[in-house]
Design a protein around this motif. Structure first.
Motif, PDB file in Angstrom:
ATOM      1  N   VAL A  78      36.227 -27.461  34.613  1.00 31.09           N
ATOM      2  CA  VAL A  78      36.234 -28.984  33.890  1.00 31.09           C
ATOM      3  C   VAL A  78      37.458 -29.083  33.109  1.00 31.09           C
ATOM      4  O   VAL A  78      37.295 -28.494  32.281  1.00 31.09           O
ATOM      5  CB  VAL A  78      35.184 -29.395  33.766  1.00 31.09           C
ATOM      6  N   ILE A  79      38.545 -29.889  33.508  1.00 32.47           N
ATOM      7  CA  ILE A  79      39.352 -30.076  32.560  1.00 32.47           C
ATOM      8  C   ILE A  79      39.499 -31.621  32.257  1.00 32.47           C
ATOM      9  O   ILE A  79      39.669 -32.382  33.344  1.00 32.47           O
ATOM     10  CB  ILE A  79      40.825 -29.634  33.136  1.00 32.47           C
ATOM     11  N   ASN A  80      39.332 -32.106  31.027  1.00 28.62           N
ATOM     12  CA  ASN A  80      39.573 -33.431  30.638  1.00 28.62           C
ATOM     13  C   ASN A  80      40.925 -33.630  30.351  1.00 28.62           C
ATOM     14  O   ASN A  80      41.282 -33.671  29.147  1.00 28.62           O
ATOM     15  CB  ASN A  80      38.482 -33.689  29.680  1.00 28.62           C
ATOM     16  N   ALA A  81      41.739 -33.743  31.308  1.00 30.83           N
ATOM     17  CA  ALA A  81      43.214 -34.139  30.987  1.00 30.83           C
ATOM     18  C   ALA A  81      43.628 -35.443  31.492  1.00 30.83           C
ATOM     19  O   ALA A  81      43.251 -35.737  32.772  1.00 30.83           O
ATOM     20  CB  ALA A  81      44.046 -32.920  31.518  1.00 30.83           C
ATOM     21  N   ASP A  82      44.441 -35.997  31.147  1.00 32.20           N
ATOM     22  CA  ASP A  82      44.935 -37.417  31.496  1.00 32.20           C
ATOM     23  C   ASP A  82      46.226 -37.294  32.113  1.00 32.20           C
ATOM     24  O   ASP A  82      47.277 -36.989  31.398  1.00 32.20           O
ATOM     25  CB  ASP A  82      44.801 -38.501  30.264  1.00 32.20           C
ATOM     26  N   SER A  83      46.388 -37.132  33.170  1.00 31.96           N
ATOM     27  CA  SER A  83      47.787 -36.769  33.766  1.00 31.96           C
ATOM     28  C   SER A  83      48.336 -37.845  34.610  1.00 31.96           C
ATOM     29  O   SER A  83      48.752 -37.806  35.436  1.00 31.96           O
ATOM     30  CB  SER A  83      47.643 -35.566  34.718  1.00 31.96           C
ATOM     31  N   ARG A  84      47.902 -39.127  34.195  1.00 30.69           N
ATOM     32  CA  ARG A  84      48.114 -40.409  34.985  1.00 30.69           C
ATOM     33  C   ARG A  84      49.725 -40.667  35.023  1.00 30.69           C
ATOM     34  O   ARG A  84      50.144 -40.877  36.103  1.00 30.69           O
ATOM     35  CB  ARG A  84      47.195 -41.524  34.424  1.00 30.69           C
ATOM     36  N   LYS A  85      50.190 -40.365  33.887  1.00 28.57           N
ATOM     37  CA  LYS A  85      51.804 -40.490  34.105  1.00 28.57           C
ATOM     38  C   LYS A  85      52.616 -39.636  34.814  1.00 28.57           C
ATOM     39  O   LYS A  85      53.264 -40.043  35.377  1.00 28.57           O
ATOM     40  CB  LYS A  85      52.182 -40.190  32.436  1.00 28.57           C
ATOM     41  N   ILE A  87      51.213 -38.417  37.643  1.00 32.11           N
ATOM     42  CA  ILE A  87      50.738 -38.679  38.786  1.00 32.11           C
ATOM     43  C   ILE A  87      51.592 -39.985  39.183  1.00 32.11           C
ATOM     44  O   ILE A  87      52.236 -40.125  40.449  1.00 32.11           O
ATOM     45  CB  ILE A  87      49.291 -39.126  39.193  1.00 32.11           C
ATOM     46  N   LEU A  88      51.578 -41.027  38.233  1.00 30.75           N
ATOM     47  CA  LEU A  88      52.365 -42.409  39.018  1.00 30.75           C
ATOM     48  C   LEU A  88      53.771 -42.133  38.700  1.00 30.75           C
ATOM     49  O   LEU A  88      54.628 -42.870  39.315  1.00 30.75           O
ATOM     50  CB  LEU A  88      51.766 -43.170  38.002  1.00 30.75           C
ATOM     51  N   ALA A  89      54.397 -41.267  38.245  1.00 31.37           N
ATOM     52  CA  ALA A  89      55.749 -40.824  38.179  1.00 31.37           C
ATOM     53  C   ALA A  89      56.194 -40.713  39.613  1.00 31.37           C
ATOM     54  O   ALA A  89      57.513 -40.965  40.073  1.00 31.37           O
ATOM     55  CB  ALA A  89      55.953 -39.412  37.545  1.00 31.37           C
ATOM     56  N   ASN A  90      55.482 -40.405  40.611  1.00 29.75           N
ATOM     57  CA  ASN A  90      55.954 -40.197  42.124  1.00 29.75           C
ATOM     58  C   ASN A  90      55.649 -41.353  42.843  1.00 29.75           C
ATOM     59  O   ASN A  90      55.865 -41.573  43.975  1.00 29.75           O
ATOM     60  CB  ASN A  90      55.224 -39.237  42.734  1.00 29.75           C
ATOM     61  N   ALA A  91      54.838 -42.418  42.207  1.00 31.05           N
ATOM     62  CA  ALA A  91      54.635 -43.906  42.695  1.00 31.05           C
ATOM     63  C   ALA A  91      55.904 -44.688  43.058  1.00 31.05           C
ATOM     64  O   ALA A  91      56.776 -44.971  42.188  1.00 31.05           O
ATOM     65  CB  ALA A  91      53.633 -44.512  42.115  1.00 31.05           C
ATOM     66  N   LYS A  95      51.427 -50.827  38.930  1.00 34.90           N
ATOM     67  CA  LYS A  95      51.194 -52.141  38.133  1.00 34.90           C
ATOM     68  C   LYS A  95      49.716 -51.650  37.542  1.00 34.90           C
ATOM     69  O   LYS A  95      48.971 -51.151  38.044  1.00 34.90           O
ATOM     70  CB  LYS A  95      50.762 -53.068  39.201  1.00 34.90           C
ATOM     71  N   ASP A  96      49.871 -51.861  36.062  1.00 31.81           N
ATOM     72  CA  ASP A  96      48.680 -51.573  35.173  1.00 31.81           C
ATOM     73  C   ASP A  96      48.251 -50.234  35.326  1.00 31.81           C
ATOM     74  O   ASP A  96      46.825 -49.867  35.512  1.00 31.81           O
ATOM     75  CB  ASP A  96      47.700 -52.866  35.627  1.00 31.81           C
ATOM     76  N   GLY A  97      49.143 -49.213  35.449  1.00 29.38           N
ATOM     77  CA  GLY A  97      48.564 -47.993  35.360  1.00 29.38           C
ATOM     78  C   GLY A  97      47.926 -47.279  36.902  1.00 29.38           C
ATOM     79  O   GLY A  97      47.214 -46.504  36.686  1.00 29.38           O
ATOM     80  N   ALA A  98      48.141 -48.180  37.938  1.00 28.04           N
ATOM     81  CA  ALA A  98      47.548 -47.815  39.090  1.00 28.04           C
ATOM     82  C   ALA A  98      48.782 -47.890  40.269  1.00 28.04           C
ATOM     83  O   ALA A  98      50.147 -48.535  39.956  1.00 28.04           O
ATOM     84  CB  ALA A  98      46.656 -48.777  39.779  1.00 28.04           C
ATOM     85  N   PHE A  99      48.626 -47.302  41.459  1.00 34.43           N
ATOM     86  CA  PHE A  99      49.575 -47.668  42.532  1.00 34.43           C
ATOM     87  C   PHE A  99      49.682 -48.984  43.071  1.00 34.43           C
ATOM     88  O   PHE A  99      48.550 -49.552  43.088  1.00 34.43           O
ATOM     89  CB  PHE A  99      49.286 -46.575  43.793  1.00 34.43           C
ATOM     90  N   LYS A 100      50.770 -49.442  43.228  1.00 35.28           N
ATOM     91  CA  LYS A 100      50.924 -50.760  43.802  1.00 35.28           C
ATOM     92  C   LYS A 100      51.300 -50.527  45.371  1.00 35.28           C
ATOM     93  O   LYS A 100      52.168 -49.898  45.510  1.00 35.28           O
ATOM     94  CB  LYS A 100      52.120 -51.642  43.079  1.00 35.28           C
ATOM     95  N   VAL A 101      50.414 -51.221  46.060  1.00 37.36           N
ATOM     96  CA  VAL A 101      50.592 -51.249  47.333  1.00 37.36           C
ATOM     97  C   VAL A 101      50.825 -52.371  48.276  1.00 37.36           C
ATOM     98  O   VAL A 101      50.331 -53.482  47.666  1.00 37.36           O
ATOM     99  CB  VAL A 101      49.558 -50.177  48.167  1.00 37.36           C
TER     100      VAL A 101
END
Length: 106
Positions: A78-85, A87-91, A95-101
């Motif tokens: 278990v790794i508590n890492a926030d890798s949102r940035k 992941i979203l770098a490939n989007a 919008k608002d920290g999530a993929f916009k589709v």
């Protein structure tokens, strides 16, 4: 099935009824010629199995696989890492920290 001396070989047990039953199980409609070919093929296969039953397997340990099987999976960590940035770098869009589709329901 281990065949004892004097027992009939398995191929002699393949008859028209057996072929018809196998055809029903396999959902096949066989012509007369195909039934005869299937009977010959099945008889040859069962003769081969009978031949294998003649081998001396005394002292041979049964196995489920030819090669040893080992679990190659890693332990879950278990790794508590926030890798949102990252992941979203490939989007293509976000919008608002999530993929916009594109909207799919109108």
């Amino acid at each position: 099935m281990i065949r004892l001396r004097g027992d009939p070989i398995m191929a002699n047990r393949v008859d028209d009824t057996t072929i018809e039953y196998v055809g029903i199980l396999a959902k096949l409609e066989l012509s007369g010629e195909e039934r005869e070919a299937a009977k010959r093929d099945m008889s040859r296969m069962l003769d081969y199995v009978d031949k294998l039953n003649e081998l001396d397997t005394e002292g041979v340990e049964p196995m489920s696989h030819l090669f040893p099987v080992h679990n190659v999976f890693r332990e879950d960590e278990v790794i508590n890492a926030d890798s949102r940035k990252q992941i979203l770098a490939n989007a293509p869009e976000q919008k608002d920290g999530a993929f916009k589709v594109p909207r799919t329901i109108e």
